[in-house]
Motif scaffolding. Structure first.
Motif, short mmCIF file in Angstrom:
data_model
loop_
_atom_site.label_atom_id
_atom_site.label_comp_id
_atom_site.label_asym_id
_atom_site.label_seq_id
_atom_site.Cartn_x
_atom_site.Cartn_y
_atom_site.Cartn_z
N LEU A 129 -5.29 -9.82 45.50
CA LEU A 129 -3.92 -9.67 45.01
C LEU A 129 -3.14 -8.53 45.65
N ASP A 130 -3.68 -7.91 46.70
CA ASP A 130 -2.96 -6.79 47.30
C ASP A 130 -1.63 -7.22 47.93
N THR A 131 -1.55 -8.47 48.39
CA THR A 131 -0.28 -8.95 48.93
C THR A 131 0.77 -9.16 47.84
N CYS A 132 0.32 -9.12 46.58
CA CYS A 132 1.22 -9.27 45.44
C CYS A 132 1.53 -7.93 44.78
N GLY A 133 0.99 -6.84 45.34
CA GLY A 133 1.32 -5.52 44.83
C GLY A 133 0.19 -4.72 44.24
N MET A 134 -0.99 -5.34 44.03
CA MET A 134 -2.12 -4.57 43.53
C MET A 134 -2.62 -3.65 44.64
N ILE A 135 -3.01 -2.43 44.27
CA ILE A 135 -3.41 -1.43 45.25
C ILE A 135 -4.93 -1.32 45.28
N GLY A 136 -5.54 -1.68 46.40
CA GLY A 136 -6.99 -1.59 46.54
C GLY A 136 -7.41 -0.28 47.16
N VAL A 137 -8.54 0.24 46.71
CA VAL A 137 -9.03 1.53 47.17
C VAL A 137 -10.54 1.43 47.46
N GLY A 138 -10.97 2.05 48.56
CA GLY A 138 -12.40 2.25 48.78
C GLY A 138 -13.09 1.26 49.69
N LEU A 139 -14.36 1.55 49.93
CA LEU A 139 -15.17 0.77 50.85
C LEU A 139 -15.38 -0.66 50.38
N VAL A 140 -15.70 -0.85 49.11
CA VAL A 140 -15.96 -2.20 48.60
C VAL A 140 -14.72 -3.07 48.75
N TYR A 141 -13.58 -2.54 48.38
CA TYR A 141 -12.30 -3.27 48.56
C TYR A 141 -12.13 -3.69 50.01
N ASN A 142 -12.37 -2.78 50.93
CA ASN A 142 -12.17 -3.09 52.35
C ASN A 142 -13.17 -4.11 52.87
N LEU A 143 -14.39 -4.09 52.34
CA LEU A 143 -15.38 -5.09 52.73
C LEU A 143 -14.94 -6.49 52.31
N TYR A 144 -14.39 -6.60 51.11
CA TYR A 144 -13.85 -7.89 50.66
C TYR A 144 -12.60 -8.26 51.47
N LYS A 145 -11.71 -7.31 51.64
CA LYS A 145 -10.44 -7.57 52.32
C LYS A 145 -10.66 -8.06 53.75
N ASN A 146 -11.65 -7.50 54.42
CA ASN A 146 -11.91 -7.85 55.81
C ASN A 146 -12.89 -9.01 55.97
N GLY A 147 -13.29 -9.62 54.85
CA GLY A 147 -14.14 -10.80 54.90
C GLY A 147 -15.59 -10.53 55.25
N ILE A 148 -15.99 -9.26 55.20
CA ILE A 148 -17.38 -8.92 55.50
C ILE A 148 -18.29 -9.41 54.38
N ILE A 149 -17.78 -9.35 53.16
CA ILE A 149 -18.43 -9.99 52.02
C ILE A 149 -17.40 -10.87 51.32
N ASP A 172 -18.68 -13.13 48.26
CA ASP A 172 -19.20 -13.62 46.98
C ASP A 172 -18.93 -12.64 45.84
N ASP A 173 -18.53 -13.17 44.68
CA ASP A 173 -18.32 -12.34 43.50
C ASP A 173 -19.59 -11.60 43.10
N ASP A 174 -20.75 -12.24 43.29
CA ASP A 174 -21.99 -11.66 42.80
C ASP A 174 -22.39 -10.39 43.56
N GLU A 175 -21.72 -10.09 44.68
CA GLU A 175 -22.03 -8.88 45.44
C GLU A 175 -21.80 -7.61 44.61
N VAL A 176 -20.86 -7.66 43.68
CA VAL A 176 -20.56 -6.47 42.87
C VAL A 176 -20.99 -6.62 41.41
N ALA A 177 -21.49 -7.79 41.05
CA ALA A 177 -21.84 -8.05 39.65
C ALA A 177 -23.14 -7.35 39.25
N VAL A 178 -23.13 -6.80 38.04
CA VAL A 178 -24.33 -6.20 37.44
C VAL A 178 -24.38 -6.60 35.98
#
Length: 214
Positions: free
Chosen positions: A89-109, A111-117
């Protein structure tokens, strides 16, 4: 400015209050579907999402976040559910921060389960996140605690396990690592930093910077 933070898991309430001690902040447990639809949410100027519920029936919906953004509330995301939703949703105005955000944003990961605990009723984490585990295994490889073959087996075994079963003990056993190497590896992993936690604190810093610019 009035702030709402959804976490208490990756980082605890007292840690958030200490970091934001000079600000008007309310702290909530991991976000779930419906939490952003209550009338009181629209009293906040800033919402920071770190943790969230991941079961399909309870995960916070994109439309809920978009609704608060449309009402001129600034929404930050980092760490876990926050990073995932921010990458979407960053293109809609949500502000992403940090390494995990960037890994998702750049398509490196992806799957939702990568961050699920999973966590208990007192918000104590029971299982590890796959995204943090990848970093931990890379560190173990660099420290020569394991070799390349071990690393591949551990990552594959972790990914194959359903996320509520991802404990260090389960994944190491599934990887067929035993003896002294197992003992050393378990101790090493339990003392490794969590990249989601680092990102969560970075988000709090970004919120402070944002407020000071207003």
């Amino acid at each position: 400015m009035k702030i709402a933070i959804f976490s208490k898991l990756t980082i605890k309430e007292d840690e958030i209050r200490k970091k934001l001690e000079n600000f008007d902040v309310d702290i909530f447990p991991p976000i779930k579907r419906g939490d952003l639809t209550s009338a009181k949410i629209f009293d906040y100027d800033i919402i920071g999402i770190i943790d969230g519920c991941f079961l399909q029936s309870t995960a916070v919906a994109h439309r809920e976040i978009l609704k608060v953004i449309e009402n001129n509330i600034t929404v930050f995301g980092a760490g876990s559910m926050g990073a995932l939703r921010a990458s979407e949703l960053d293109t809609c105005g949500m502000i992403g921060v940090g390494l995990v955000y960037n890994l998702y944003k750049n398509g490196i990961i992806s799957d939702d389960d990568e961050v699920a605990v999973t966590f208990d009723d007192n918000l104590n984490q029971i299982t590890f996140s796959m995204i943090s585990f990848r970093e931990m295994i890379e560190n173990a490889l660099n420290e020569k605690i394991i070799d390349e073959d071990d690393s591949k087996r551990l990552i594959n075994s972790g990914k194959e396990l359903y996320y509520p079963l991802r404990t260090f003990e389960n994944v190491i056993e599934k990887s067929k690592i035993s003896g002294e190497k197992r003992e050393v590896l378990e101790k090493f992993l339990k003392n490794q930093p969590d990249i989601k936690r680092n990102d969560a604190f970075e988000m709090l810093e970004e919120i402070i910077k944002y407020i000071k610019k207003q």
